[in-house]
Design an enzyme around this catalytic site. Structure first.
Site, PDB file in Angstrom:
ATOM      1  CE  LYS A 199      62.847  13.828  14.244  1.00  0.00           C
ATOM      2  NZ  LYS A 199      63.618  15.089  14.304  1.00  0.00           N
ATOM      3  CG  ASP A 253      70.364  14.949  13.702  1.00  0.00           C
ATOM      4  OD1 ASP A 253      70.468  15.671  12.687  1.00  0.00           O
ATOM      5  OD2 ASP A 253      69.281  14.780  14.311  1.00  0.00           O
ATOM      6  N   GLY A 297      62.609  11.265  17.079  1.00  0.00           N
ATOM      7  CA  GLY A 297      61.947  11.754  18.290  1.00  0.00           C
ATOM      8  C   GLY A 297      61.966  13.266  18.320  1.00  0.00           C
ATOM      9  CD  GLU A 319      68.745  12.439  12.131  1.00  0.00           C
ATOM     10  OE1 GLU A 319      69.362  11.686  12.924  1.00  0.00           O
ATOM     11  OE2 GLU A 319      67.643  12.919  12.398  1.00  0.00           O
ATOM     12  CE  LYS A 361      69.731  12.163  16.277  1.00  0.00           C
ATOM     13  NZ  LYS A 361      68.371  12.131  15.683  1.00  0.00           N
ATOM     14  CE  LYS A 379      69.789  16.105  17.818  1.00  0.00           C
ATOM     15  NZ  LYS A 379      69.018  16.254  16.569  1.00  0.00           N
ATOM     16  CB  SER A 417      68.951  11.710  20.021  1.00  0.00           C
ATOM     17  OG  SER A 417      69.383  12.957  19.519  1.00  0.00           O
ATOM     18  CG  ASP A 435      64.834  14.733  11.049  1.00  0.00           C
ATOM     19  OD1 ASP A 435      63.635  14.957  10.821  1.00  0.00           O
ATOM     20  OD2 ASP A 435      65.308  14.853  12.211  1.00  0.00           O
TER      21      ASP A 435
HETATM   22  O1  OSB Z   1      66.661  16.195  14.716  1.00  0.00           O
HETATM   23  O2  OSB Z   1      66.146  14.354  15.597  1.00  0.00           O
HETATM   24  C1  OSB Z   1      66.201  15.589  15.667  1.00  0.00           C
HETATM   25  C2  OSB Z   1      65.013  16.739  19.112  1.00  0.00           C
HETATM   26  C3  OSB Z   1      64.371  17.913  18.787  1.00  0.00           C
HETATM   27  C4  OSB Z   1      64.368  18.326  17.481  1.00  0.00           C
HETATM   28  C5  OSB Z   1      64.993  17.566  16.498  1.00  0.00           C
HETATM   29  C6  OSB Z   1      65.613  16.378  16.811  1.00  0.00           C
HETATM   30  C7  OSB Z   1      65.662  15.984  18.149  1.00  0.00           C
HETATM   31  C8  OSB Z   1      66.362  14.799  18.613  1.00  0.00           C
HETATM   32  C9  OSB Z   1      65.907  14.221  19.924  1.00  0.00           C
HETATM   33  O3  OSB Z   1      67.322  14.317  18.066  1.00  0.00           O
HETATM   34  C10 OSB Z   1      65.238  12.935  19.761  1.00  0.00           C
HETATM   35  C11 OSB Z   1      64.597  12.533  21.055  1.00  0.00           C
HETATM   36  O4  OSB Z   1      65.322  11.973  21.878  1.00  0.00           O
HETATM   37  O5  OSB Z   1      63.371  12.775  21.222  1.00  0.00           O
HETATM   38 MG    MG Z   2      67.287  14.840  13.190  1.00  0.00          MG
END
Ligand code: OSB
Ligand code: MG
Length: 374
Positions: free
Chosen positions: A262, A188, A290, A213, A161, A163, A135, A238
């Site tokens: 999660k 995402d 994550g 996402e 992925k 953001k 991510s 999510d």
């Molecule tokens: O939305 O998946 C998410 C990190 C913090 C809060 C929300 C998210 C995320 C990530 C990071 O996308 C995922 C990771 O590499 O731990």
């Molecule tokens: Mg997410």
């Protein structure tokens, strides 16, 4: 199982690279760890709440408070035999799923150690390695992002992925797709868009994204189902999914075609398995999300990802992507094929480096109820 002590710690860890999402930037983590001691064994849990209540309503501090005031004492008055007993023991406390997961997951870890089997086995896992994606946070510039993608692809990661948010979306996707036409790519939004952005979101279809996402509100199913009707690209939920019923509602309403699970968000392993099973029975693939975890939470994510219906690469990636030095030994390592091999040793399979944890601890508290009983 007799619980002898529960010790909470707040440890401070600095990310190797700050992580930017549509709701903010994280550079320094304040991680709540729970150490649950039982009959000579120690189970570890990690709270996945953020420092501020921006991803969900919980934070490191609210979880600390709820564990000390409510959940810890509940485990002192009603002893769990299995990790799976925790939801019933905690049922009077509404919400606070990340606080609950912190303790429940530590008890699953204990149970696996007591049974002498890996946590993956205890959970019913079937995969002996898991597929990893990354991510990637919002960057200052597109060239900087492209350089990071190049590095992560070279490392073997199977899915990228991105953001995204208004202003960091179409141009980014276009530049990435032009350079890598065939990689598995997703995005995402962490709820950065509104239904009035639907025409804009439809244009994402041109980039062959594996999924988008959580484009809309964090607590929504209905408007996501309206949006999904207009999109070719599968929606993955999510933030919206807190339990099995949420998963069923989302699937029935066709709010999503994929679910991100999660552990913290759903309250621990029991509910994560329930969401997994509900999705599997309805042909909806899942993957493990994550929350910038340390090695403790990461090892729980690794074990969870071995369940059968975790068929898409997750956001479970190598320790070294986050930390100069992780608090577990061995660290979580990803192969050049983009996989994590599942440890076969009892429990989580990644030892906690207790001396390092001690040196990173800024706050520590024993749950008093166990002192009184003991
Ligand atoms: O939305 O998946 C998410 C990190 C913090 C809060 C929300 C998210 C995320 C990530 C990071 O996308 C995922 C990771 O590499 O731990
Ligand atoms: Mg997410």
């Amino acid at each position: 199982m007799r619980i002898d002590a529960i010790i909470l710690r707040e440890v401070h860890l600095t990310l190797v690279h700050p992580f930017e999402t549509s709701f903010g930037v994280t550079s320094d983590r304040r991680i709540l760890l729970a150490e649950v001691r039982s009959e000579g064994l120690t189970g570890w849990g990690e709270c996945t709440a953020g420092e501020r209540p921006f991803f969900s309503g919980e934070s490191t501090d609210t979880a600390w408070q709820i564990i000390v005031q409510e959940l810890g004492p509940m485990l002192a008055s009603e002893t769990p035999e299995h990790g799976g007993d925790c939801p019933r023991i905690f049922r009077q406390v509404r919400g606070n799923s990340m606080a609950k997961a912190t303790l429940e997951n530590a008890i699953w870890d204990l149970e696996a150690q007591r049974e002498g089997i890996s946590l993956s086995r205890l959970l019913g896992g079937v995969h002996d390695s898991i597929a990893c994606g990354v991510s990637l946070g919002i960057q200052d510039s597109i060239p900087k992002l492209l350089a990071i993608i190049e590095r992560e692809l070279a490392a073997g990661y199977q899915r990228i992925k991105l953001k995204c948010k208004p202003g960091w979306d179409l141009e980014v996707f276009e530049r990435v797709r032009n350079r890598w036409p065939a990689i598995t790519l997703s995005c995402d939004a962490n709820s950065a868009y509104r239904l009035r952005d639907a025409d804009h979101l439809v244009t994402f279809d041109a980039f062959d994204l594996q999924m988008i996402e959580q484009p809309l509100w964090h607590d929504d199913f209905y408007y996501h189902s309206m949006l999904q009707k207009r999109l070719e690209t599968p929606i993955c939920l999510d933030e919206s999914i807190h339990n099995r019923r949420d998963a069923l509602a989302a699937i029935e309403m066709e709010s999503c075609k994929i679910i991100n699970i999660k552990l913290g968000r759903v309250g621990g392993f029991s509910e994560a398995i329930a969401v997994h099973n509900a999705a599997q029975e309805r042909g909806i693939p899942v993957w493990c999300g994550g929350m910038l975890e340390s090695g403790v939470g990461r090892s729980h994510n690794v074990a969870l990802s071995t369940l059968e219906n975790f068929t898409l690469p997750g956001d479970v990636s190598a320790s070294a992507r986050y930390w100069a030095e992780d608090i577990v030994e061995p660290e979580v390592i990803v192969s050049s094929a983009g996989e994590i091999a599942i440890p076969d040793t009892p429990g989580r399979g990644y030892e906690v480096r207790t001396e390092l944890v001690e040196s990173l601890t800024v706050r520590k508290e024993k749950i008093r109820a166990f002192e009184l009983v003991g």
